[in-house]
Design an enzyme around this catalytic site. Structure first.
Site, PDB file in Angstrom:
ATOM      1  N   ASP A 109       0.865  -1.175   0.000  1.00 42.82           N
ATOM      2  CA  ASP A 109       0.000   0.000   0.000  1.00 42.82           C
ATOM      3  C   ASP A 109       0.902   1.225   0.000  1.00 42.82           C
ATOM      4  OD1 ASP A 109      -2.367   1.791   0.499  1.00 42.82           O
ATOM      5  OD2 ASP A 109      -3.282  -0.174   0.620  1.00 42.82           O
TER       6      ASP A 109
ATOM      7  N   GLY B 105      -7.456  -4.921   0.962  1.00 36.95           N
ATOM      8  CA  GLY B 105      -6.350  -5.679   1.544  1.00 36.95           C
ATOM      9  C   GLY B 105      -5.199  -5.845   0.556  1.00 36.95           C
ATOM     10  N   LYS B 106      -5.463  -5.548  -0.730  1.00 39.58           N
ATOM     11  CA  LYS B 106      -4.436  -5.695  -1.782  1.00 39.58           C
ATOM     12  C   LYS B 106      -3.725  -7.030  -1.660  1.00 39.58           C
ATOM     13  CE  LYS B 106      -3.922  -0.692  -2.414  1.00 39.58           C
ATOM     14  NZ  LYS B 106      -4.971  -0.240  -1.457  1.00 39.58           N
ATOM     15  N   ARG B 107      -4.479  -8.086  -1.408  1.00 37.87           N
ATOM     16  CA  ARG B 107      -3.912  -9.408  -1.200  1.00 37.87           C
ATOM     17  C   ARG B 107      -3.379  -9.967  -2.516  1.00 37.87           C
ATOM     18  NH1 ARG B 107      -4.212  -7.678   3.529  1.00 37.87           N
ATOM     19  NH2 ARG B 107      -5.159  -8.891   5.210  1.00 37.87           N
TER      20      ARG B 107
END
Lengths: 310, 310
Positions: A109, B105-107
């Site tokens: 992020d 969450g940008k998983r």
């Protein structure tokens, strides 16, 4: 300030491997699950409890011969906040046994949000004027797609607290090339560009073995790229997934190491956790089977690295 | 099977925006913190409790005029598993109020591990033969650096359960271009390549409004790229961060929409959560200030989108 603490543990144990704790419930022996479900209920809480018991027994059995564990966050999040509590307890338990803990979260992020991830895993969150550790790990895997804004908050903490990060460069999976292998107009590939960024991000954090606090994930399944990256990124310590279950062999993996036998740590998850299933031994013997697999793996890899041969 | 549920909510509320709940403790009014610390202790548990009270009050105040919330996972993980429990409770509460929940969450990972993330956020984990929801969100942001292996497990669940994902394409931060803007030898940029992959991954999941279940994150701070991507990716629904605090204006943001006023949802986090600080009103009025900011934002954006003008 670097990966010196990890490298010292690797030298001390003579073992450049890390055990991935990615505990699907299917991997946990029945006698553990039954007891956990009986005591905590056959729900998320019981699942989380079963996983903690499984992890703890494996850590007890391997902590004297393996420098580090790498819990994969997804397998804990899968069981909700109860599972995440088990991640926390696993990290703390491994640290109490002297192990180095790499959380495999591939977090990414920017700005304040990346600071929050940093605080969660490597630093601490300020609550009422006191800094409290959320998870208290030693290193975290991250994804660098967002550029420097996503890495700078981490390197700041890595400098202050002697922690490290591993940036995804060339991953071990089949489709990793779809983006990572594309050729850039300037020459080289997308993963080359990411690797170069790791060297740059690591500047100023180089420790006594010549490696920085910004490592790279480079898969065992691509030995040519491992050799290429080792030559091109002299200050970048490698985390190498894909040995064993994913098909990476020890000879290929050996390309990740420098002439001192340093510069990389090789991960194995399923082969260690499920060694008892592969061996066909009594499931109560799962932790000892894990230890046997760890020793086999250590010796297999060392046999291809002159500096590590006994 | 698509973003139809989200799009219907947007049409119903006439509001193509989502409120980011990224609750740093600094954003929470003192009277809430004091009460939570008194009841639960000035530690992680108290911090997690303060954040939940804050989120709940904001949700109560905006749920009739905003289609969705986007909790940013990092701000919960920062407060350990206790914080993650608050993430779970926030998701469940917003859903009980009829809101669509996007976990930011940008998983990213591969194969079985990506399945675990999918089970955690969009599906469920099997425990003793029963499928249990870990978090139970409606959509998840993901990072596509690992290629199809990291996306396929998600699209499978998106098809079965009417959920969606947003893949990072061109992010809103300053350094996003370091990797994303690099030119490829084949033509176009890295972010173009990622955008094209989103269109491909979305095939077979296109819903009644023409958009697939595989959306893209494209930052409000790059209006030219927003316009370019809108034209090139006709089936890809956009999540647009960077409006307000990060500097993206409503006119630029309007480029993300199609001629029907659909195709995108614009996020605002800090400006809504901290509206009471900016207004300088009584901190007890924080939720009503958030509502005022939501209305201001909705009208600001609609004023640049002909189809949404009242």
């Amino acid at each position: 300030m670097s990966f010196d603490r990890l490298i010292k543990k690797i030298i001390e144990t003579g073992n450049p491997t890390v055990v991935g704790l990615d505990p699907k419930l299917d991997y946990v022996p029945n006698f553990i699950k039954e007891k956990a479900f009986e005591e905590k209920g056959a729900e998320l809480k019981g699942a989380a409890s079963a996983i903690y018991r499984f992890n703890k027994a494996i850590i007890d059995e391997i902590c004297d011969i393996v420098p580090a564990i790498k819990p994969q966050s997804a397998y804990y999040e899968m069981y909700g906040w109860q599972g995440v509590k088990t991640l926390y307890k696993t990290i703390q338990y491994a640290k109490s046994k002297g192990m180095f803990v790499i959380v495999d979260g591939k977090r990414n992020d920017i700005g304040a949000t990346m600071e929050a991830y940093t605080n969660a895993y490597l630093g601490g969150a300020e609550v009422n004027g006191v800094r409290l550790e959320g998870f208290g790990a030693d290193a975290l895997t991250v994804n660098g797609y967002l550029g420097t804004d996503g890495i700078a908050p981490l390197t700041k903490v890595c400098s202050e607290d002697d922690k490290g990060i591993f940036v995804l460069v060339k991953t071990s999976n089949k489709s990793s090339g779809e983006l990572q292998d594309r050729l850039l107009a300037e020459g080289g590939t997308v993963y080359n560009a990411m690797g170069d960024m790791c060297e740059k991000w690591g500047e100023g954090t180089i420790g006594e073995y010549g490696y920085s606090a910004v490592g790279a994930v480079v898969g065992a399944t691509y030995p040519e790229q491992l050799a290429e990256m080792r030559a091109k990124l002299p200050h970048t310590f490698f985390l190498v997934p894909g040995y064993g279950a994913q098909g990476g062999g020890a000879e290929g993996v050996s390309k990740a190491f420098d002439e001192r036998g340093l510069g990389a740590i090789v991960n194995s998850s399923r082969a260690v956790m499920c060694a008892y299933q592969k061996e066909g031994c009594d499931e109560k013997d799962f932790a000892k089977a894990a230890r046997r697999e760890v020793i086999r793996m250590r010796d297999d890899i060392a046999s291809f690295i002159p500096a590590l041969k006994k």
